[in-house]
Design a protein around this motif. Structure first.
Motif, short mmCIF file in Angstrom:
data_model
loop_
_atom_site.label_atom_id
_atom_site.label_comp_id
_atom_site.label_asym_id
_atom_site.label_seq_id
_atom_site.Cartn_x
_atom_site.Cartn_y
_atom_site.Cartn_z
N VAL A 35 4.23 -2.54 -2.91
CA VAL A 35 3.83 -1.31 -3.58
C VAL A 35 3.91 -1.43 -5.10
O VAL A 35 3.00 -1.00 -5.83
CB VAL A 35 4.68 -0.12 -3.09
CG1 VAL A 35 4.39 1.13 -3.91
CG2 VAL A 35 4.43 0.13 -1.61
N VAL A 36 4.99 -2.04 -5.61
CA VAL A 36 5.22 -2.06 -7.06
C VAL A 36 4.10 -2.77 -7.82
O VAL A 36 3.65 -2.28 -8.87
CB VAL A 36 6.59 -2.70 -7.37
CG1 VAL A 36 6.74 -2.98 -8.86
CG2 VAL A 36 7.71 -1.81 -6.87
N PRO A 37 3.56 -3.94 -7.38
CA PRO A 37 2.46 -4.57 -8.14
C PRO A 37 1.21 -3.70 -8.23
O PRO A 37 0.38 -3.92 -9.12
CB PRO A 37 2.18 -5.85 -7.35
CG PRO A 37 3.46 -6.15 -6.66
CD PRO A 37 4.03 -4.83 -6.30
N LEU A 38 1.08 -2.73 -7.34
CA LEU A 38 -0.10 -1.86 -7.39
C LEU A 38 0.04 -0.74 -8.40
O LEU A 38 -0.93 -0.03 -8.68
CB LEU A 38 -0.36 -1.26 -6.00
CG LEU A 38 -0.58 -2.27 -4.86
CD1 LEU A 38 -0.77 -1.52 -3.53
CD2 LEU A 38 -1.79 -3.16 -5.15
N LEU A 39 1.24 -0.55 -8.95
CA LEU A 39 1.48 0.54 -9.88
C LEU A 39 1.25 0.06 -11.32
O LEU A 39 1.59 -1.07 -11.67
CB LEU A 39 2.93 1.05 -9.73
CG LEU A 39 3.32 1.58 -8.35
CD1 LEU A 39 4.78 1.96 -8.34
CD2 LEU A 39 2.45 2.76 -7.97
N PRO A 40 0.67 0.91 -12.18
CA PRO A 40 0.51 0.54 -13.58
C PRO A 40 1.86 0.49 -14.29
O PRO A 40 2.68 1.39 -14.14
CB PRO A 40 -0.38 1.65 -14.14
CG PRO A 40 -0.13 2.82 -13.24
CD PRO A 40 0.14 2.25 -11.88
N MET A 41 2.10 -0.57 -15.06
CA MET A 41 3.37 -0.76 -15.75
C MET A 41 3.17 -0.69 -17.26
O MET A 41 2.30 -1.39 -17.81
CB MET A 41 3.98 -2.13 -15.39
CG MET A 41 4.36 -2.24 -13.92
SD MET A 41 5.75 -1.18 -13.52
CE MET A 41 5.76 -1.37 -11.73
N PRO A 42 3.92 0.14 -17.97
CA PRO A 42 3.84 0.14 -19.43
C PRO A 42 4.48 -1.11 -20.02
O PRO A 42 5.38 -1.72 -19.42
CB PRO A 42 4.61 1.40 -19.82
CG PRO A 42 5.59 1.60 -18.70
CD PRO A 42 4.89 1.12 -17.46
N GLY A 43 4.07 -1.52 -21.16
CA GLY A 43 4.64 -2.68 -21.82
C GLY A 43 4.08 -3.97 -21.26
O GLY A 43 3.12 -3.99 -20.48
N SER A 44 4.67 -5.06 -21.66
CA SER A 44 4.21 -6.37 -21.21
C SER A 44 5.35 -7.36 -21.28
O SER A 44 6.40 -7.10 -21.86
CB SER A 44 3.05 -6.85 -22.11
OG SER A 44 3.49 -6.95 -23.46
N GLY A 45 5.12 -8.50 -20.67
CA GLY A 45 6.09 -9.60 -20.74
C GLY A 45 7.37 -9.27 -20.01
O GLY A 45 7.37 -8.76 -18.88
#
Length: 414
Positions: A35-45
């Motif tokens: 589920v988590v990889p399908l969610l948009p994540m703020p930031g990078s790296g």
């Protein structure tokens, strides 16, 4: 101490319980990793990766909590505790969660079981290879699979590596034993009976105790009276067997009837103790009062009875208890005073059923009455019956007579 714990079977049962919890956590983590990889994540790296890992752990934790709220989880956890952990959950079986507070306690326990279990599982998997490597470090060569450690095999480090391996093994084994013991101590707090269940258990115990006391009163009053009457009737029949065969025959018939009635009451009580559905309660009421008085007279007691009108209108429960009160009063007279004249008055007056019984006291019986000032089991039984019906009683020596007075309300509000 540690070796004794490690040799006990319960320690490894608890370890199996914790490893089972770690295995149960895996589906939640697999679901989170999907589920988590399908969610948009703020930031990078690195920040994005840290957030994803934290979110995965959070989703898994929430999943275990929600699962623990299911009522049946408490039953499964309770069964596992009893079989593997040995937690002191009481004598009662663990039931499905019956209220929200109990569900929350079960959810906390389920969360702890799975997360402590995954830590113990990880340590149990990772430690054995490390311990083996440390024990064999002085003997490894450059071609060994753990060649990265070979450079430390020389000198003091290599000599101390086996000691470090043994210490690491002891620490992990101690951690396993301590975690199992901690879970066993915490289990009653989270899976033990709730306040409502404790109250229900107390009510059931009180009900059973009241029923046992009622059966004891029934047995004491009916069988005790029958034995007292039979003893006197048998003695009277034996004295007049030759001179008055007709009276002796009547007394023997009364003995047979009294014994049969006592056996019926005894069968009833034993049937209730065996929880037999066919057991029927004896229904002796004031309607059978004449038979009781006649048996007492046949025992040689000069019984003067004043029976008022309207006894057939007395409520059944009051009638049954009044019969037993009269029966026990006569039994006490026969047992403690012997064949003395007895006066009985029973009548309905102002919505009250009044029972009064008196007999003269000899010097010996007066001394016994003083010693029995607190009342014997017979008077205690009468007092219990009177209390249940919200009546009142007085019993004791008055001048040269022993007198028992009882008043029972005919209505529950009396």
């Amino acid at each position: 101490m540690l070796w004794r714990l490690l040799l006990e079977r319960i320690t490894w049962q608890r370890w199996a319980y914790l490893v089972m919890g770690g295995a149960l956590l895996m589906p939640y983590w697999f679901l989170s990793s999907v589920v988590v990889p399908l969610l948009p994540m703020p930031g990078s790296g690195l920040a994005e990766q840290a957030l994803a890992v934290g979110l995965a752990f959070g989703l898994a934790a929430v999943g275990t909590w929600v699962t623990g709220l299911v009522p049946a989880v408490r039953v499964l956890e309770g069964a596992a505790i009893r079989e593997l952990v040995g937690g002191r959950l009481g004598d009662r079986p663990v039931e499905p969660s019956g209220d929200w507070r109990t569900r929350q306690r079960t959810a906390v326990w389920h969360f702890l079981h799975l997360h402590v279990g995954v830590v113990i599982s990880a340590i149990s998997l990772a430690t054995p290879p490390m311990v083996i490597a440390l024990l064999l470090l002085p003997f490894l060569d450059a071609q060994a699979p753990v060649g990265v450690l070979v450079e430390y095999r020389e000198g003091l480090t290599g000599a101390l590596a086996p000691v470090a391996g043994l210490l690491l093994a002891a620490a992990v084994l101690g951690l396993i034993a301590a975690a199992g013991e901690l879970m066993a101590r915490l289990a009653p707090m989270f899976l033990g009976p709730s306040h409502a269940e404790r109250l229900a258990d107390a009510e059931r115990r009180a009900t059973r105790l009241a029923e046992r006391n009622r059966l004891a009163r029934e047995l004491h009053d009916s069988v005790g009276h029958a034995l007292s009457v039979v003893t006197l009737q048998a003695a009277a029949a034996g004295r007049v067997l030759d001179s008055d065969p007709a009276f002796a025959r009547e007394a023997l018939n009364a003995i047979e009837e009294s014994a049969r009635s006592a056996l019926e009451d005894l069968d009833h009580v034993l049937g209730l103790l065996r929880e037999e559905s066919s057991a029927k309660a004896p229904q002796a009421t004031l309607a059978q009062l004449d038979g009781l008085l006649n048996k007492t007279r046949l025992a040689g007691v000069a019984l003067d009875a004043e029976i008022g009108d309207g006894l057939d209108q007395v409520p059944a429960v009051v009638s049954r208890e009044a019969y037993r009160i009269v029966q026990e009063g006569l039994t006490n007279t026969l047992r403690h005073a012997g064949k003395v004249p007895v006066h009985l008055r029973i009548e309905v007056r102002a919505e009250q059923l009044e029972v009064e019984m008196s007999n003269p006291l000899s010097e010996a019986s007066a001394e016994r009455a003083v010693r029995r000032r607190g009342g014997g089991s017979g008077l205690n039984g009468i007092g219990e019956r009177v209390t249940v019906l919200r009546g009142w009683m007085r019993a004791g020596a008055e001048g040269d007579a022993w007198r028992l007075r009882v008043s029972l309300p005919l209505r529950s509000g009396g």
